[in-house]
Design a protein around this motif. Structure first.
Motif, PDB file in Angstrom:
ATOM      1  N   VAL A   1       0.839  -1.211   0.000  1.00 39.85           N
ATOM      2  CA  VAL A   1       0.000   0.000   0.000  1.00 39.85           C
ATOM      3  C   VAL A   1       0.868   1.252   0.000  1.00 39.85           C
ATOM      4  CG1 VAL A   1      -1.834   1.263   1.189  1.00 39.85           C
ATOM      5  CG2 VAL A   1      -1.927  -1.211   1.079  1.00 39.85           C
ATOM      6  N   GLU A   2       1.997   1.216   0.742  1.00 41.18           N
ATOM      7  CA  GLU A   2       2.926   2.352   0.709  1.00 41.18           C
ATOM      8  C   GLU A   2       3.474   2.569  -0.702  1.00 41.18           C
ATOM      9  OE1 GLU A   2       4.725   2.600   5.284  1.00 41.18           O
ATOM     10  OE2 GLU A   2       5.709   1.338   3.796  1.00 41.18           O
TER      11      GLU A   2
ATOM     12  N   GLN B   1       1.912   1.675  -3.493  1.00 39.89           N
ATOM     13  CA  GLN B   1       0.805   2.240  -4.287  1.00 39.89           C
ATOM     14  C   GLN B   1       0.661   3.740  -4.047  1.00 39.89           C
ATOM     15  OE1 GLN B   1      -2.937   0.119  -3.697  1.00 39.89           O
ATOM     16  NE2 GLN B   1      -1.873  -1.843  -3.837  1.00 39.89           N
ATOM     17  N   LEU B   2       0.788   4.149  -2.768  1.00 38.10           N
ATOM     18  CA  LEU B   2       0.656   5.565  -2.423  1.00 38.10           C
ATOM     19  C   LEU B   2       1.764   6.380  -3.073  1.00 38.10           C
ATOM     20  CD1 LEU B   2      -1.016   7.583  -0.765  1.00 38.10           C
ATOM     21  CD2 LEU B   2       0.546   7.205   1.151  1.00 38.10           C
TER      22      LEU B   2
ATOM     23  N   SER C   1       1.115   6.595  -6.720  1.00 38.89           N
ATOM     24  CA  SER C   1       0.030   7.561  -6.926  1.00 38.89           C
ATOM     25  C   SER C   1       0.555   8.990  -6.860  1.00 38.89           C
ATOM     26  CB  SER C   1      -1.050   7.334  -5.861  1.00 38.89           C
ATOM     27  OG  SER C   1      -2.075   8.277  -6.006  1.00 38.89           O
ATOM     28  N   HIS C   2       1.419   9.275  -5.873  1.00 38.19           N
ATOM     29  CA  HIS C   2       1.997  10.625  -5.755  1.00 38.19           C
ATOM     30  C   HIS C   2       2.886  10.962  -6.942  1.00 38.19           C
ATOM     31  CE1 HIS C   2       1.334  10.762  -1.105  1.00 38.19           C
ATOM     32  NE2 HIS C   2       0.282  11.184  -1.782  1.00 38.19           N
TER      33      HIS C   2
ATOM     34  N   GLU D   1       2.675   9.695  -9.979  1.00 37.23           N
ATOM     35  CA  GLU D   1       1.796   9.897 -11.137  1.00 37.23           C
ATOM     36  C   GLU D   1       1.143  11.276 -11.098  1.00 37.23           C
ATOM     37  OE1 GLU D   1       0.464   5.238 -11.913  1.00 37.23           O
ATOM     38  OE2 GLU D   1      -0.962   6.700 -11.076  1.00 37.23           O
ATOM     39  N   GLN D   2       0.686  11.659  -9.883  1.00 37.57           N
ATOM     40  CA  GLN D   2       0.051  12.979  -9.736  1.00 37.57           C
ATOM     41  C   GLN D   2       1.049  14.094 -10.045  1.00 37.57           C
ATOM     42  OE1 GLN D   2      -2.097  12.267  -5.999  1.00 37.57           O
ATOM     43  NE2 GLN D   2      -3.296  14.111  -6.450  1.00 37.57           N
TER      44      GLN D   2
ATOM     45  N   PHE E   1       1.548  14.217 -13.705  1.00 32.19           N
ATOM     46  CA  PHE E   1       0.323  14.784 -14.274  1.00 32.19           C
ATOM     47  C   PHE E   1       0.336  16.301 -14.145  1.00 32.19           C
ATOM     48  CE2 PHE E   1      -4.533  15.111 -13.743  1.00 32.19           C
ATOM     49  CZ  PHE E   1      -4.732  15.114 -15.114  1.00 32.19           C
ATOM     50  N   ARG E   2       0.661  16.797 -12.937  1.00 34.71           N
ATOM     51  CA  ARG E   2       0.740  18.243 -12.701  1.00 34.71           C
ATOM     52  C   ARG E   2       1.778  18.900 -13.600  1.00 34.71           C
ATOM     53  NH1 ARG E   2       2.762  19.854  -7.843  1.00 34.71           N
ATOM     54  NH2 ARG E   2       2.084  21.980  -8.239  1.00 34.71           N
TER      55      ARG E   2
ATOM     56  N   ASN F   1       2.777  17.820 -16.579  1.00 34.73           N
ATOM     57  CA  ASN F   1       2.206  17.882 -17.934  1.00 34.73           C
ATOM     58  C   ASN F   1       1.172  19.005 -18.043  1.00 34.73           C
ATOM     59  OD1 ASN F   1       3.633  15.822 -19.186  1.00 34.73           O
ATOM     60  ND2 ASN F   1       2.272  14.244 -18.354  1.00 34.73           N
ATOM     61  N   LEU F   2       0.358  19.158 -16.994  1.00 38.53           N
ATOM     62  CA  LEU F   2      -0.649  20.236 -16.997  1.00 38.53           C
ATOM     63  C   LEU F   2       0.021  21.607 -17.023  1.00 38.53           C
ATOM     64  CD1 LEU F   2      -3.376  19.023 -14.486  1.00 38.53           C
ATOM     65  CD2 LEU F   2      -3.635  19.332 -16.954  1.00 38.53           C
ATOM     66  N   LYS F   3       1.143  21.748 -16.284  1.00 35.40           N
ATOM     67  CA  LYS F   3       1.872  23.021 -16.284  1.00 35.40           C
ATOM     68  C   LYS F   3       2.398  23.348 -17.675  1.00 35.40           C
ATOM     69  CE  LYS F   3       3.342  23.934 -11.554  1.00 35.40           C
ATOM     70  NZ  LYS F   3       4.481  24.262 -10.682  1.00 35.40           N
TER      71      LYS F   3
ATOM     72  N   LEU G   1       0.969  22.368 -20.481  1.00 34.13           N
ATOM     73  CA  LEU G   1      -0.212  22.804 -21.239  1.00 34.13           C
ATOM     74  C   LEU G   1      -0.602  24.235 -20.866  1.00 34.13           C
ATOM     75  CD1 LEU G   1      -2.644  19.747 -21.444  1.00 34.13           C
ATOM     76  CD2 LEU G   1      -0.974  20.549 -23.095  1.00 34.13           C
TER      77      LEU G   1
END
Lengths: 80, 80, 80, 80
Positions: free
Chosen positions: C34-35, C37-38, C41-42, C44-45, C48-49, C51-53, C55
């Motif tokens: 689970v650690e 996965q967390l 997840s961080h 990936e986020q 993602f941020r 890539n958004l920046k 854009l």
């Protein structure tokens, strides 16, 4: 004889004057037409500019709305 | 007496003809000027339309690029 | 008799301890997973941020270019 | 002597079991916490994606409106 000569001069002058007056009327009609075309052209250009100004205002609105969207995206990225 | 009368007619006609010819030259100058203005107006309008077409092409490009941006954002959202 | 009782206690404790240790290892494996996965997840986020920046910067550029286009259109209208 | 030995074994096992059970509870608390963090992370990401989808729809609208503006400009240029 002198009277004959004067009469010939008068008749010639009368004819030249008529021709010149005819040319005058033709020129006046042409001038009125071209002035009318110029005025129409200016009115059309004015209407065109007015329509373009309306499009410019719409473009201003769209740029403003895209900037709002950009700010919302920036906030979303910062807060995530 | 008749000769005097004819001479007076001739002089009057000569003067009227001169005035009419003067008016004629004025009209010809005016017509040339207005025709020139109309031609200038048309050339300016043509140049204006050409510049607008260039702006339209740039706007097309910007819309295309915004659509690419939109597609990339959509892909990013789908893949996240 | 006392020795039998103590032996029974010891055997029972040994079994409980083995079960508890097994449960412990299961928990440790789950926690590690689970650690992981967390952390994934961080990461990936964060990607993602990022890539958004990118854009967002492209959007900034497009808004800037649309504003330039708008200014050129405004100048064209004023000068026409 | 044998009874003393068994008693010592039993006491040692009891202590090890208590330590293992304590470690167990610590792991269970940690696992619950990390699972909760992971769930929160997923919920936040989901909310983030939903907000981005809203922005994407707004962007779609803006691109559509810019395309309408572009078409109106094109018509205006053609008709002038």
């Amino acid at each position: 004889e002198n009277a004959n000569h004067l009469q010939a001069q008068r008749d010639s002058l009368t004819q030249t004057l008529q021709e010149t007056e005819t040319r005058n009327r033709v020129l006046e009609v042409q001038l009125t037409e071209v002035e009318h075309q110029l005025e129409t052209s200016h009115l059309e250009q004015e209407a065109f500019r007015k329509n373009l100004k309306t499009l410019l205002e719409i473009l201003d609105g769209k740029i403003f709305e895209l900037t709002e969207l950009r700010d919302n995206l920036a906030k979303l990225i910062e807060c995530s």
